[in-house]
Design an enzyme around this catalytic site. Structure first.
Site, PDB file in Angstrom:
ATOM      1  N   CYS A 197       3.142   2.041  -6.321  1.00  0.00           N
ATOM      2  CA  CYS A 197       2.061   1.178  -5.824  1.00  0.00           C
ATOM      3  C   CYS A 197       1.302   1.785  -4.654  1.00  0.00           C
ATOM      4  O   CYS A 197       0.510   1.098  -4.024  1.00  0.00           O
ATOM      5  CB  CYS A 197       2.602  -0.198  -5.460  1.00  0.00           C
ATOM      6  N   HIS A 203      -6.345   1.029   7.450  1.00  0.00           N
ATOM      7  CA  HIS A 203      -6.716  -0.373   7.230  1.00  0.00           C
ATOM      8  C   HIS A 203      -8.084  -0.457   6.549  1.00  0.00           C
ATOM      9  O   HIS A 203      -8.244  -1.133   5.527  1.00  0.00           O
ATOM     10  CB  HIS A 203      -6.729  -1.088   8.585  1.00  0.00           C
TER      11      HIS A 203
HETATM   12  C1  PEP Z   1       2.929   2.720   0.412  1.00  0.00           C
HETATM   13  O1  PEP Z   1       3.445   3.054   1.475  1.00  0.00           O
HETATM   14  O2  PEP Z   1       2.692   3.502  -0.527  1.00  0.00           O
HETATM   15  C2  PEP Z   1       2.521   1.327   0.192  1.00  0.00           C
HETATM   16  C3  PEP Z   1       2.040   0.928  -0.954  1.00  0.00           C
HETATM   17  O3  PEP Z   1       2.626   0.479   1.261  1.00  0.00           O
HETATM   18  P1  PEP Z   1       1.561   0.416   2.474  1.00  0.00           P
HETATM   19  O4  PEP Z   1       0.382   1.253   2.083  1.00  0.00           O
HETATM   20  O5  PEP Z   1       1.208  -1.007   2.617  1.00  0.00           O
HETATM   21  O6  PEP Z   1       2.362   0.966   3.591  1.00  0.00           O
END
Ligand code: PEP
Ligand code: MG
Length: 562
Positions: free
Chosen positions: A516, A140
């Site tokens: 992403c 976080h």
């Molecule tokens: C991921 O898991 O790569 C992602 C972009 O989602 P999060 O980091 O929010 O789990």
């Protein structure tokens, strides 16, 4: 007493007793390099492609964030993970409320926590930098700090934080609230005292070089942006869209967290729907603002994916407040929170699992997205076609169930608004099963976005929140060449991305695919995305210029290999 490596590049007595800004900073290497290269291209002694290849993309961080003056002799008191680049100094505080109060008095503050959670957000906003004893590069604290463009060091296992006593031990010394430290989020270091800084600057040569990069690259660059302010920063840095809007990050403000908590804790659909009504209004408002900022660009909104532990009440005060709001006794409330408590929250009740158990959440979120899209399309005359992304899918069935709810909501909003809403539904590919079954999932998904944070966690079987404790040793001993949560592990995680992309494309030729995870802002991983033939990468706004340059370099290298 200090540990052996505590004083890395300098001596304690070389620390200035004056704060940053009163020390003449050394000229940034990035600025000098860009000047030289642009000069040589203008003089005709260097091609643009060769100039682009000579710039280490991460050097641009020097122009985007305050940095410690390179001439400064450092006194390192603790090390952790370089979770968000740049540097800052300030007095340490262990309380987000105190951080806010001190910042209100004009003071610079470093927020120190064991780990952060959504209710710390006001303190994170107020702080100049964030230090946590626990957590990895996708924790976080790390993800939020990167979004804010603030330096952050996470997983600083050498420090012991006692939030109640208001002390922290580091490098053999005990520091208390009010003591000054400097964070170097680029190097993952904590320094004693205030180091002199170089301030960020975007010289004309920066714009020129990124203009060349944009002409050369084929890989799109979007941003991970969750708020209208993030979206503005993303556009300023040249993002061509939003590749990931994490909707759980839109609930960090105190009143919103309460509504989310109420929704999660609620035992009946009736109670859940009451909290969802509050959230609908705030989500619609935020989406409309984001769509306006990003007008003409694609915005991919991800449905709620909250690791539940980040949202469960932590203090007795929270417990009583939510119990009262829900008309529950505090005992019942504690029991419910215990029921929802998980041993492995990151592999627990999150992502589409929440959407399947509580479809009314999907209805609320998709309604907010569609109503905002209709509103902005009508107001501006520019059609907004949102992309809705379903997280943590392992099977096509999961996606289909969630997609059904989205489609039903789209029909309802179309009828009410008297206009047909347009949208695309896709999914994150962030579990090994999803990558392997991508051919089947692509029958329902209109686009893929590879979530390499969770994919790395699940392929390696390493908790993204806890890996910080041993990854340092792994890299030091040569077990791994780099932190796989930073630079994509091409042989393992990368192979699954390749398989997922190939199988998805086989089912749905021309299907749009992006990445992403935090790797989207890492130059080596960007080169991998070019190699695999993805359409775009998405990274935090401050990483966008780095990704644009890295994408250009990848395109030049690929062209030269042909
Ligand atoms: C991921 O898991 O790569 C992602 C972009 O989602 P999060 O980091 O929010 O789990
Ligand atoms: Mg994920």
């Amino acid at each position: 007493m200090r540990s052996e490596n505590a004083v890395e590049d300098g001596r304690k007595d070389s620390l200035p007793d004056r704060p940053a800004g009163e020390h003449a900073p050394t000229q940034s290497r990035a600025r000098m390099l860009l000047r030289t290269l642009v000069g040589r291209v203008e003089a005709g002694s260097l091609t643009r492609d060769d100039a682009l290849l000579q710039i280490p993309p991460l050097l641009l961080d020097e122009l985007l964030h305050p940095m410690i003056d390179p001439a400064f002799q450092r006194c390192v008191i603790a090390k952790g993970l370089p979770a968000s680049p740049g540097a800052a100094w300030g007095e340490i505080t262990f309380s987000p409320n105190e951080a806010e109060r001190l910042a209100g008095e004009g003071k610079k503050v470093i927020l120190v926590r064991v780990e952060t959670s959504p209710e710390d957000i006001h303190g994170m906003h107020a702080a100049t930098g964030i230090l946590t004893a626990r957590g990895g590069r996708t924790s976080h604290a790390a993800v939020v700090a990167r979004g804010m463009g603030k330096p952050c060091v996470t997983g600083a296992g050498e420090i012991r934080v006692d939030e109640r006593a208001g002390t922290m031990s580091a490098g053999g010394m005990i520091l208390k609230a009010g003591d000054i430290v400097t964070l170097d989020g680029t190097a993952g270091q904590v320094l004693e005292g205030a180091a002199p800084m170089t301030e960020p600057e975007l010289p004309a040569d920066f714009t020129i070089v990124l203009g060349w990069a944009d002409e050369v690259r084929s890989l799109g660059v979007r941003a991970n942006a969750d708020t209208p302010d993030d979206a503005k920063a993303a556009r300023r840095f040249g993002a061509e869209g939003i590749g990931l809007c994490r909707t759980e990050h839109m609930f960090f403000d105190a009143t919103r967290i309460r509504a989310v908590r109420e929704m999660i804790i609620a035992e009946s659909e009736e109670h859940r729907r009451a909290s969802l009504a509050t959230l609908l209004a705030v989500q619609r408002h935020d989406f409309a603002k984001i769509f306006k900022v990003m007008l003409g660009c694609t915005v991919t909104v991800r449905l709620l994916d909250p690791p539940l532990h980040e949202f469960l009440p932590k203090t007795e005060e929270d417990t009583i407040e939510i119990a009262t709001a829900l008309g529950m006794s505090p005992e019942k409330m504690r029991r419910r929170a215990d029921e929802l408590d998980e041993f492995n929250p990151m592999l627990g009740f999150r992502g589409c699992r929440l959407a399947i158990a509580y479809p009314e959440i999907v209805e609320m979120q998709s309604r907010a997205i569609f109503e905002a899209a209709v509103q902005v399309s009508k107001a501006t005359g520019v059609e907004v076609v949102p992309e809705i992304m379903v997280p943590l899918v392992a099977t096509r069935n999961e996606l289909d169930m969630v997609k059904d709810r989205i489609d039903v909501t789209a029909d309802a909003v179309s009828r009410e608004a008297g206009t047909q809403v347009k949208y695309r539904v896709g999914t994150m590919i962030e579990l090994p099963r999803a990558a392997l079954c991508a051919g089947d999932i692509a029958r329902s998904a209109e686009f893929f976005s590879f979530g390499t944070n969770d994919l790395t966690q699940t392929v390696f079987g390493m908790s993204r929140d806890d890996a910080g404790t041993f990854l340092g040793a792994y890299i030091l001993k040569g077990v791994l060449p780099a932190d796989p949560f930073t630079t994509i592990d091409v042989e393992g995680v990368g192979e699954l991305v390749r398989i997922g992309a190939e199988r998805g494309h086989r089912t749905r030729p021309g299907m749009k695919m992006g990445l992403c995870g935090e790797h989207g802002g890492d130059p080596a991983s960007v080169a991998f995305c070019q190699d695999v033939g993805l359409d775009y990468v998405s990274c935090s706004p401050y990483r966008v210029p780095i990704a644009r340059l890295a994408a250009a370099q990848a395109a030049v290298r690929q062209k030269r290999l042909k």
